[in-house]
Design an enzyme around this catalytic site. Structure first.
Site, short mmCIF file in Angstrom:
data_model
loop_
_atom_site.label_atom_id
_atom_site.label_comp_id
_atom_site.label_asym_id
_atom_site.label_seq_id
_atom_site.Cartn_x
_atom_site.Cartn_y
_atom_site.Cartn_z
N SER A 144 9.43 1.15 -10.79
CA SER A 144 10.19 0.28 -11.70
C SER A 144 11.67 0.45 -11.43
O SER A 144 12.12 0.17 -10.32
CB SER A 144 9.84 0.61 -13.16
N THR A 145 12.45 0.91 -12.40
CA THR A 145 13.90 1.02 -12.23
C THR A 145 14.25 1.90 -11.03
O THR A 145 13.79 3.03 -10.93
CB THR A 145 14.54 1.61 -13.50
N HIS B 277 8.07 -3.47 -11.05
CA HIS B 277 8.42 -4.24 -12.25
C HIS B 277 9.59 -5.16 -11.94
O HIS B 277 10.70 -4.70 -11.65
CB HIS B 277 8.80 -3.30 -13.39
N MET C 296 11.25 3.87 -15.71
CA MET C 296 11.17 4.27 -17.11
C MET C 296 9.74 4.16 -17.61
O MET C 296 8.94 3.38 -17.12
CB MET C 296 12.03 3.36 -17.99
N ASP D 35 4.04 3.58 -17.45
CA ASP D 35 3.13 2.66 -16.79
C ASP D 35 2.53 3.35 -15.57
O ASP D 35 3.25 3.89 -14.72
CB ASP D 35 3.88 1.39 -16.36
#
Length: 380
Positions: free
Chosen positions: A198-199, A225, A319, A322
């Site tokens: 993600s991030t 993401h 973050m 998930d």
């Protein structure tokens, strides 16, 4: 995201050439009890001066601006005064390509504008924007400014589809969390690599995918993401840099060895068996999981339905949690060796931390050694 971890207000600099957008973004961010908009800037040159003057904790940055655009500003800020930057990006092809470049230069995240440069519908992404700005204040900037490993010529682009043997120099020393030196995954018909992030993920994916050799001979399925309109640009960028083929996944296409499939923004990526082969199944009907579609959990749960298969799974920077629930299901159903990115190199140590703390990580590895770790696990 635990807001109790923050101490004091976080200073925000809003950068946009539109006075209307500067006011709109500032009003949105100022509503949050942990954020203070301390200044605005109308272009990249103005932003550079105000970064020096106000020393903000985070910036929001438009890309298309006069005098100095957002891309040049990101490069100079990250070189001279490293600060977390959240981009506001248009969903056009050029906007998506520029966003991927901004992430490569060190921007931590981005929000897609729902409309043109003057987005009258920005309120539609207000929650996302505020959440990403707050999250950016937690980022370790040194991990954004660290230069990525150079892309070597060990595997020339013209040879990426042949079967040459990977040189021993590819495989680096890695940190082991547990005694799994004897664990291997065979390169058989039902073997797959799954990557979730993600991030900070675009830079991490570039670090990993560009170091995988064309001889990997297993499919790679990736969930990053990202909203609709950006994953195709990410895939094309990575494909141009990698020895393997990288593409945005298409519904119904067969899952082939040596190809990395990136889940399209806005759609869950799943496995589907058709006759004697596995195919991509894209789902835009099932709701987001923990706010994400695509979701790492959904891909891992789908993989768990293939009980005869074997998996190398990798959870990198991001973050939240998930991937944790899906990994629990996958490990219960199939032979799975899991790599979690280390805290040392994670831009945001959330997703890999959740995997490690749940006892699901077989290895904890710095991002620049993950490709080597994958290849060490895979055997012919």
């Amino acid at each position: 995201m635990n807001e109790l971890e923050f101490v004091g207000l976080k200073k925000v600099l809003v950068v946009d050439d539109s006075a209307f957008m500067r006011k709109l973004i500032s009003d949105m961010l100022s509503k949050h009890p942990l954020l203070e908009v301390i200044a605005t800037a109308r272009n990249g040159k103005d932003a550079l001066a105000k970064v020096v003057e106000y020393k903000p904790d985070v910036l929001t940055m438009d890309i298309e601006m006069p005098i100095m655009n957002g891309l040049d500003a990101v490069k100079q800020i990250m070189d001279l005064h490293p600060t977390p930057i959240v981009m506001l990006s248009s969903t056009t092809k050029i906007g998506a390509d520029n966003t991927m470049l901004a992430m490569e230069y060190g921007a931590v995240d981005f929000v897609a504008k729902p409309g043109g440069a003057i987005s009258l519908n920005l309120h539609e992404v207000e929650q996302e924007l505020v959440g990403k700005v707050v999250a950016a204040t937690k980022v370790n900037v040194s991990k954004l400014t660290k230069k990525q490993q150079p892309i070597t010529e060990k595997y020339p682009r013209r040879n990426r589809y042949n079967t040459q043997t990977a040189p021993a120099a590819l495989f680096s020393t890695i940190d082991k969390q547990s005694n799994v030196l004897d664990k291997k995954i065979s390169k058989v018909h039902h073997s797959f690599v799954i990557i979730g992030t993600s991030t900070g993920g675009p830079r991490a994916l570039q670090e990993v995918l560009t170091q995988l050799p064309s001889t990997i001979q297993v499919p790679i399925l990736v969930v990053q993401h990202m909203p609709p309109g950006f994953t195709k640009s990410l895939a094309q960028r990575l494909d141009g840099l990698s020895n393997i083929r990288v593409k945005e996944a298409e519904d119904g296409e067969p899952i082939l060895k040596g190809v990395a499939y990136i889940a399209p923004g806005g759609k869950h990526l799943k496995f589907e068996k058709r006759e004697n082969e596995y195919c991509v199944c894209l789902d835009d009907v099932d709701p987001p999981r923990m706010g994400h579609r695509p979701s790492v959990d959904v891909l891992l749960e789908s993989a768990a339905s293939i009980q005869s298969a074997q998996f190398v799974t990798v959870i990198m920077t991001g973050m939240g949690q998930d991937g944790k629930k899906g990994m629990q299901q996958l490990k219960a159903a199939c032979k799975t060796i899991t790599i979690a990115e280390s805290e040392k190199t994670s831009v945001v140590y959330g997703m890999p931390k959740a995997i490690k703390e749940a006892g699901l990580a077989d290895q904890v590895v710095d991002v620049h050694h993950i490709a080597s770790a994958i290849m060490e696990i895979l055997q012919s």
